[in-house]
Scaffold this motif. Sequence first.
Motif, mmCIF file in Angstrom:
data_model
loop_
_atom_site.group_PDB
_atom_site.id
_atom_site.type_symbol
_atom_site.label_atom_id
_atom_site.label_comp_id
_atom_site.label_asym_id
_atom_site.label_seq_id
_atom_site.Cartn_x
_atom_site.Cartn_y
_atom_site.Cartn_z
ATOM 1 N N LEU A 42 47.059 42.603 38.691
ATOM 2 C CA LEU A 42 46.448 44.028 39.478
ATOM 3 C C LEU A 42 45.812 44.223 39.288
ATOM 4 O O LEU A 42 44.388 44.704 40.320
ATOM 5 C CB LEU A 42 47.627 44.009 40.535
ATOM 6 N N ASN A 43 45.621 44.790 38.105
ATOM 7 C CA ASN A 43 44.383 45.495 37.208
ATOM 8 C C ASN A 43 43.323 45.014 37.624
ATOM 9 O O ASN A 43 41.965 45.318 37.075
ATOM 10 C CB ASN A 43 44.834 46.702 36.131
ATOM 11 N N THR A 44 43.694 43.607 37.184
ATOM 12 C CA THR A 44 42.014 42.393 36.365
ATOM 13 C C THR A 44 41.181 42.340 37.387
ATOM 14 O O THR A 44 40.114 42.224 37.759
ATOM 15 C CB THR A 44 42.300 41.621 35.842
ATOM 16 N N SER A 45 41.777 42.343 38.362
ATOM 17 C CA SER A 45 41.939 42.142 39.773
ATOM 18 C C SER A 45 40.996 42.608 40.625
ATOM 19 O O SER A 45 39.428 42.826 40.554
ATOM 20 C CB SER A 45 42.452 41.681 40.912
ATOM 21 N N ASP A 55 41.939 35.024 40.573
ATOM 22 C CA ASP A 55 42.779 33.809 40.145
ATOM 23 C C ASP A 55 44.273 34.617 40.145
ATOM 24 O O ASP A 55 44.429 35.463 39.300
ATOM 25 C CB ASP A 55 42.520 33.390 38.657
ATOM 26 N N GLY A 56 44.615 34.556 41.002
ATOM 27 C CA GLY A 56 46.561 34.864 40.754
ATOM 28 C C GLY A 56 46.852 36.746 40.949
ATOM 29 O O GLY A 56 46.663 37.226 40.474
ATOM 30 N N PHE A 57 45.864 36.755 42.356
ATOM 31 C CA PHE A 57 45.438 38.222 42.231
ATOM 32 C C PHE A 57 47.109 38.984 42.652
ATOM 33 O O PHE A 57 46.819 40.547 41.822
ATOM 34 C CB PHE A 57 45.661 38.836 43.642
ATOM 35 N N MET A 111 54.946 38.644 48.796
ATOM 36 C CA MET A 111 54.061 39.168 47.789
ATOM 37 C C MET A 111 53.193 40.187 48.819
ATOM 38 O O MET A 111 53.345 41.248 49.018
ATOM 39 C CB MET A 111 52.719 38.580 47.180
ATOM 40 N N GLY A 112 53.529 39.691 49.869
ATOM 41 C CA GLY A 112 53.183 41.070 51.256
ATOM 42 C C GLY A 112 54.112 41.925 51.141
ATOM 43 O O GLY A 112 53.830 43.072 51.493
ATOM 44 N N ILE A 113 55.420 41.602 51.513
ATOM 45 C CA ILE A 113 56.404 42.807 51.316
ATOM 46 C C ILE A 113 56.332 43.743 50.214
ATOM 47 O O ILE A 113 56.606 44.856 49.939
ATOM 48 C CB ILE A 113 57.304 42.162 51.593
ATOM 49 N N TRP A 114 55.644 42.847 48.963
ATOM 50 C CA TRP A 114 55.949 44.291 47.527
ATOM 51 C C TRP A 114 54.803 44.711 48.170
ATOM 52 O O TRP A 114 54.979 45.753 47.682
ATOM 53 C CB TRP A 114 56.316 42.941 46.675
ATOM 54 N N GLU A 131 39.206 45.316 50.786
ATOM 55 C CA GLU A 131 39.477 46.840 50.619
ATOM 56 C C GLU A 131 39.163 47.275 49.872
ATOM 57 O O GLU A 131 37.596 48.323 49.494
ATOM 58 C CB GLU A 131 41.298 47.022 50.740
ATOM 59 N N ILE A 132 38.965 46.334 48.628
ATOM 60 C CA ILE A 132 38.260 46.906 47.357
ATOM 61 C C ILE A 132 36.833 46.807 47.475
ATOM 62 O O ILE A 132 36.623 47.259 47.606
ATOM 63 C CB ILE A 132 38.844 46.427 45.931
ATOM 64 N N ILE A 133 36.418 45.445 48.008
ATOM 65 C CA ILE A 133 34.438 45.490 47.416
ATOM 66 C C ILE A 133 34.678 46.461 49.445
ATOM 67 O O ILE A 133 32.852 46.824 48.733
ATOM 68 C CB ILE A 133 34.649 44.438 48.737
ATOM 69 N N ALA A 134 35.111 46.734 50.272
ATOM 70 C CA ALA A 134 34.811 48.256 51.061
ATOM 71 C C ALA A 134 34.403 48.996 50.346
ATOM 72 O O ALA A 134 33.626 50.114 50.397
ATOM 73 C CB ALA A 134 35.459 48.087 52.264
#
Lengths: 264, 160
Positions: B142-145, B136-138, A1-4, B28-31
């Motif tokens: 992605l968009n929801t998180s 949950d499940g970042f 995931m990090g690499i992606w 990063e998003i919080i910042a």
Amino acid sequence: MGIWSAFKRAALKEGWDDTNTALVAGIGCHGHIVNFVNLTSFEGLHGRAIPVATGLKIANNSLNVFVFTGDGDCLAEGGNHFTHAAKRNQNLTVILHDNAVYGLTTGQTSPRSPKGFKSKSTPLGNIEEPLHPLRLAIAAGATFLARVYSGDIIRMMEIIIAANNHDGFAVIQVLQPCVTFNQIYTHRFFQENIYEVGKKYDKTNKIQAFEKLMEWGIRQIPVGILFAINQPSYESQIPQIHDKPLVNFPVKKRDISVLYKNYI
Amino acid sequence: MFYIRTIFNMHVAIIYASNSGSTFQVAEIIAATLRANQHSVNIVNADNFDVRKTSHYDLIVLGSPSWRVKRDEGSPHEAILTLMDRFFVRNLKNQKFAVFGCGDTSYTQFCGAVDTLEKYLKTVGARIVAPSLRIDGFYFNLNTSQKLSEVWVNNLLRNL
């Protein structure tokens, strides 16, 4: 995931898309990358990502071509291809997901597993010393070598971009913990034992790079760009594709029936 | 006469630890959301935070994934555990904190690290200024998180 995440950031930053970039993966957990990118991708046979990438690059040398591979895929089955691509200094960027285990097949010892590693294939402990891909690559002729920890997304992005911009064979060894099957090379292990080579490090010095690549151990795993020199890449020395990619040449249709009849 | 109390120009530290990178990305998003609201933010890895500077911050946001550390599933990252030991406890009394974590609801101890941090902060007399954020499940959402993180920050600022 990090690499992606890092690759995605790099792609967005550099404008890599379906018109200028292709990705080839082998077989392994790393191979799933093809399902998570919106790029022309090819997931080939185990160990055979590099030959496919070679063909892609020669056919269209204007493309950014990335090889996603793993330690088993690249250094066992694909060992010969890796060595010779480095020797030829082919203009490819190899992102080697190094988790030191065969993960997709549920945990066997790989060429990168440390001595003593216990797994399903070495229940009494691995009796072999591991292979070190960057040492192999520099000895074979690769001209860009880097190592990065998979949790450092920003640094990984920077290195992927630098590797792609390099004209020649670029190898990025990504230290990527397999949390399920490798309890030695864990996230915490790498967080505690890696160090970034400083600004004073001369990445063009091959002897120094050899010495640096011999380091591996507690508080002794250098990361960053460890070697980078400019040498003509394989593709740049093919005069036929110097001015335009092979795919842009018209295909001439020729009648070979006379020739054919000579043989039957 | 009504007074609208506006909090601005806070000096915020987001102290995080991360393995696969999801907690870092949420940091990063919080910042970014805090900065958009005119606050100055330092993102610091827990390994590198100077605990002597705790009181320099108007707000500290602590973030951790939840992993199995030794035998404890749902534990904070080792760097966070070490930080909890390094803090000068007396400096934490009434210090404002907020907590976030990334996890996976398919595990029993979903965001167990967040629970541990909340208990720790209450024990030392710190002030938790908002309900904690649990993602949950970042990578699979992605968009929801991202949206959840931004909404959380805005709610946090309203609570202050």
